[in-house]
Enzyme design. Structure first.
Site, PDB file in Angstrom:
ATOM      1  N   GLY A  21       0.833  -1.195   0.000  1.00 59.16           N
ATOM      2  CA  GLY A  21       0.000   0.000   0.000  1.00 59.16           C
ATOM      3  C   GLY A  21       0.864   1.239   0.000  1.00 59.16           C
ATOM      4  N   GLY A  23       0.592   5.787   0.941  1.00 62.97           N
ATOM      5  CA  GLY A  23      -0.180   6.879   1.521  1.00 62.97           C
ATOM      6  C   GLY A  23       0.604   8.158   1.490  1.00 62.97           C
ATOM      7  N   GLY A  24       0.135   9.152   2.264  1.00 57.63           N
ATOM      8  CA  GLY A  24       0.779  10.447   2.247  1.00 57.63           C
ATOM      9  C   GLY A  24       2.189  10.435   2.803  1.00 57.63           C
ATOM     10  N   MET A  25       2.495   9.478   3.701  1.00 56.88           N
ATOM     11  CA  MET A  25       3.803   9.453   4.332  1.00 56.88           C
ATOM     12  C   MET A  25       4.817   8.641   3.553  1.00 56.88           C
ATOM     13  SD  MET A  25       2.721   8.993   8.324  1.00 56.88           S
ATOM     14  CE  MET A  25       4.434   8.820   8.825  1.00 56.88           C
ATOM     15  N   LYS A  42       8.176  -0.126   5.587  1.00 56.96           N
ATOM     16  CA  LYS A  42       7.690   1.213   5.234  1.00 56.96           C
ATOM     17  C   LYS A  42       8.869   2.105   4.858  1.00 56.96           C
ATOM     18  CE  LYS A  42       4.816   3.359   8.015  1.00 56.96           C
ATOM     19  NZ  LYS A  42       4.368   4.132   9.197  1.00 56.96           N
ATOM     20  N   ASP A 136      -3.530   6.732  17.133  1.00 54.19           N
ATOM     21  CA  ASP A 136      -4.166   6.657  15.816  1.00 54.19           C
ATOM     22  C   ASP A 136      -4.768   5.273  15.596  1.00 54.19           C
ATOM     23  OD1 ASP A 136      -5.035   7.652  13.395  1.00 54.19           O
ATOM     24  OD2 ASP A 136      -3.205   7.135  12.330  1.00 54.19           O
TER      25      ASP A 136
END
Length: 702
Positions: A21, A23-25, A42, A136
């Site tokens: 996946g 995302g923004g980070m 990541k 989160d």
């Protein structure tokens, strides 16, 4: 997901096999170690690599992940926060995240929801024991493995031993995902502790059980408002988990259970004792006395800001803050407007209620069952009369009962030669189409309106008094179809009865001639009374504050000397003496955790419903002010001719005023007015005959 040409072949000596996946980070890859172990690796996007603050935050994530190791988390394997592109690798958890699973398959069955809650509670216990707060917890960060859930992604976690003056908590950013954040993450992010994860756990359990979050909104801004000030939507939550979820979603972090208490409840049914109950014993009915109040909710007197991504834009998330430099939260294309409804005969009275549904402000009253105005421009889309027989009568007031998605529950009256036939209807705001219509009264059995206990919107639909042939019952009308899901005769021997709602729950109130009120919590599935409590006085339900029902005397004709509270979990009734008695002619309203008493001479008084203490009193400068509406920092009141005042919520000082309007007709000054509606920074003020205007609260002047 397939690899792309620009993806690396390896990172930190780990072979990249695919994408999991992005995302923004950054991007999360499926990687494999030299020994064959699969990892979730990541890699941070390049634009953040040169951001010193971001690297500091990433190091925090790594440190937090190293400290956490449990059966329900994903252990950290390796990391390099100083690499050109910082990265970290955790053990790969095969399976699907909760969000993706529910979107594809629908809500989990009750037994799996309970198992999920237990697994998340164990994960939080392990996380909190090592001094880490996740901050989160959301469906996307819960992996559904074969042997139980796993909590992943400690990207915004904070170790409890970090100093409160940490620079990362002072940048104006509040990190998280709004629908699953806690109120204190908006109001006091530097004070966030383990209780915030418990709040998020409750929200995740609601999502797993129902397919929707308890505070969903059409935008992050709206979701934030619901988290801070709204009641949770608990439709679909198994009855056995409702008490637990309600405790988790308490606005006050001090009243939420710990992870260990959650596990005890799930294991053997031991109900957590709210911190408030430990610190502040309830005062028995008839033996009330003054006592020091628990500290006020953290959400009061703060400006709320949202960070929508790592370096995201900031938006105001408490209504009417008026902070310089913060962009307004207004509907697209909004401008200040005023409008007067056209349609059915009448135009001799004021609106009774208005509500936001979709892109419209829908109002009712003065023989109109519904009329929608564009939130942005005030343009009237359509109107429909309460009574299908146009006779010029102004007696059919009409009322907006509640909102269901982008539709509204309203009253209708299909009169014919045989008499009146009252109904509750669900109307599509965009098309005026009646989605369903259910009879609620016939002939002599007139359907009472919501202000008199006739109907209340609840998560499952509409709780309504139903009449036929001169006899009454109460029932639940299904939200989507209008069908009567259950129906029960009114109790005998207890006087008149009505229905009410608070905190997403359904209640039946019965008033005896002896001056007592019986309050029963109704099972949403069957309508049976789960419990019944009796209180002295003829009481009406004002709402719910920090988990407790707030009730006041109705038409008492004498001075207000007490307020009654009722704990829905313990059923304990408490008569709270008012430190300063309030005049009998005062109107009382509960808004955002405070009681407001208003008088015709313009006086507004703020009272703490928990302690009975009067916090302030001031003259609003208005004649006959209508129901007050509190935001995070202000209290708004308006007169029947539309004159508006904004008072400081904590001192009562008049901060701004706006003149009244003459284009609404010469309405009786004592006629009252519909409650104000605040959506973002747009305040909608009903006034005069069938009239409304809108104003940006940031531009109100002294």
């Amino acid at each position: 997901m397939s690899l792309r040409d620009a993806d690396p072949a390896e990172v930190g000596g780990y072979r990249i096999e695919g994408r999991l996946g992005s995302g923004g980070m950054g991007v999360v890859y499926l990687a494999r170690s030299a020994s064959g172990r699969r990892l979730a690796l990541k890699v941070v996007h390049g634009q953040y690599a040169d951001d010193d603050e971001f690297r500091t935050r990433f190091r925090r994530e790594v440190a937090a992940a190293r400290r956490v190791s449990g059966a329900f988390t994903a252990p950290l394997v390796d990391a390099d926060a100083d690499a050109p592109h910082p990265w970290m690798a955790t053990l790969y958890i095969p399976g699907e995240n909760l969000g993706a699973y529910v979107r594809r398959n629908g809500p989990l069955p009750p037994e799996k929801v309970r198992a999920l809650a237990a697994g998340l509670a164990e994960a939080l216990r392990d996380i909190h024991r090592v001094g880490v707060v996740h901050r989160d917890l959301k469906p996307a960060n819960v992996m559904l493995a074969d042997d139980g859930p796993r909590v992943i992604d400690f990207g915004i976690s904070r170790a409890a031993d970090f100093a409160a003056a940490d620079v990362l908590t002072q940048t104006g950013r509040v990190m998280g995902t709004p629908p699953f954040m806690s109120p204190e993450q908006f109001s006091s992010p530097h004070e966030v502790g383990p209780a915030t994860d418990v709040f998020s756990l409750g929200a995740v359990v609601v999502y797993a059980a129902s397919g929707h979050g308890p505070f969903d909104g059409v935008s992050p801004y709206e979701a934030a408002l619901k988290v801070v000030e709204g009641n949770p939507d608990l439709r679909g939550v198994p009855a056995e988990l409702l008490p637990l979820v309600a405790l988790c979603l308490d606005k006050d972090p001090g009243s939420r259970p710990t992870a260990d208490e959650l596990l005890a409840f799930l294991r053997d049914g031991t109900r957590p004792v709210p911190r408030a109950a430990e610190e502040e014993p309830a005062v028995p009915e008839r033996a009330a006395r003054r006592r020091p109040g628990r500290r006020r909710a953290l959400i009061a007197a703060v400006s709320v800001v949202l960070a929508l991504a790592v370096a995201a834009s900031v938006a105001a998330a408490l209504r009417g803050t008026g902070r310089p430099g913060v962009p307004a939260a207004l509907p697209a294309g909004w401008h200040a407007w005023h409008a007067r409804a056209q349609g059915a005969e009448g135009a001799g009275s004021v609106f009774s209620r208005c509500a936001v549904a979709g892109t419209f402000l829908v109002c009712a009253g003065d023989n109109l069952k519904a009329v929608p105005f564009s939130l942005a421009t005030g343009k009237q889309a359509w109107s429909r009369p309460v009574d299908s027989v146009t006779d010029g009568s102004v007696g059919n007031e009409g009322s907006v009962i509640g909102v269901h998605r982008r539709a509204v529950y309203v009253y209708g009256n299909e009169a014919d030669r045989k008499g009146d036939h009252y109904s509750v209807q669900l109307m599509d705001t965009a098309t005026a189409r009646v989605l369903w219509r259910t009879p609620t009264g016939d002939g002599d059995a007139i359907a009472p309106d919501p202000d008199h206990g006739g109907a209340a919107a609840v998560p499952e639909g509409v709780l309504a008094v139903l009449g036929s042939g001169g006899t009454y019952s109460y029932g639940l009308l299904d939200a989507d179809r209008g069908a009567v899901r259950w129906r029960h005769p009114m109790p005998r021997g207890h006087g008149a009865c009505g229905v009410g709602a608070a905190g997403g729950r359904s209640y039946l109130l019965c008033w005896s001639e002896a001056g007592r009120t019986r309050i029963s919590l109704l099972d949403p599935a069957t309508g049976a009374a789960r419990w019944t409590a009796t209180a002295e006085g003829t009481l009406f339900l004002l709402g719910q504050d920090r988990g407790r029902l707030i009730l006041a005397e109705e038409d008492m004709g004498t001075t207000y000397r007490t307020i009654t509270t009722l704990d829905p979990d313990t059923h304990r009734v408490v008569r709270v003496p008012l430190a300063r008695p309030q005049p009998a002619q005062a109107a009382v309203r509960l808004s955002a955790g405070a009681l407001y008493f208003t008088l015709g001479n313009g006086s507004v008084r703020s009272v703490d419903p928990r302690t009975g203490r009067q916090d302030w009193e001031n003259n609003s400068t208005l004649e006959n002010p209508g129901p007050p509406l509190a935001s995070g920092t202000r209290v708004y009141v308006a007169s029947p001719n539309g004159r508006l005042a904004a008072l400081d919520r904590h001192t009562g000082k008049v901060l701004a005023t706006r003149p009244g309007r003459s284009d609404g007709g010469n309405v009786d000054a004592t006629a009252g007015s519909a409650p104000l509606v605040l959506s973002g920074d747009a305040l909608y003020v009903p006034y005069g005959f069938r009239s409304v205007y809108s104003v940006d609260v940031r531009h109100l002047q002294p």
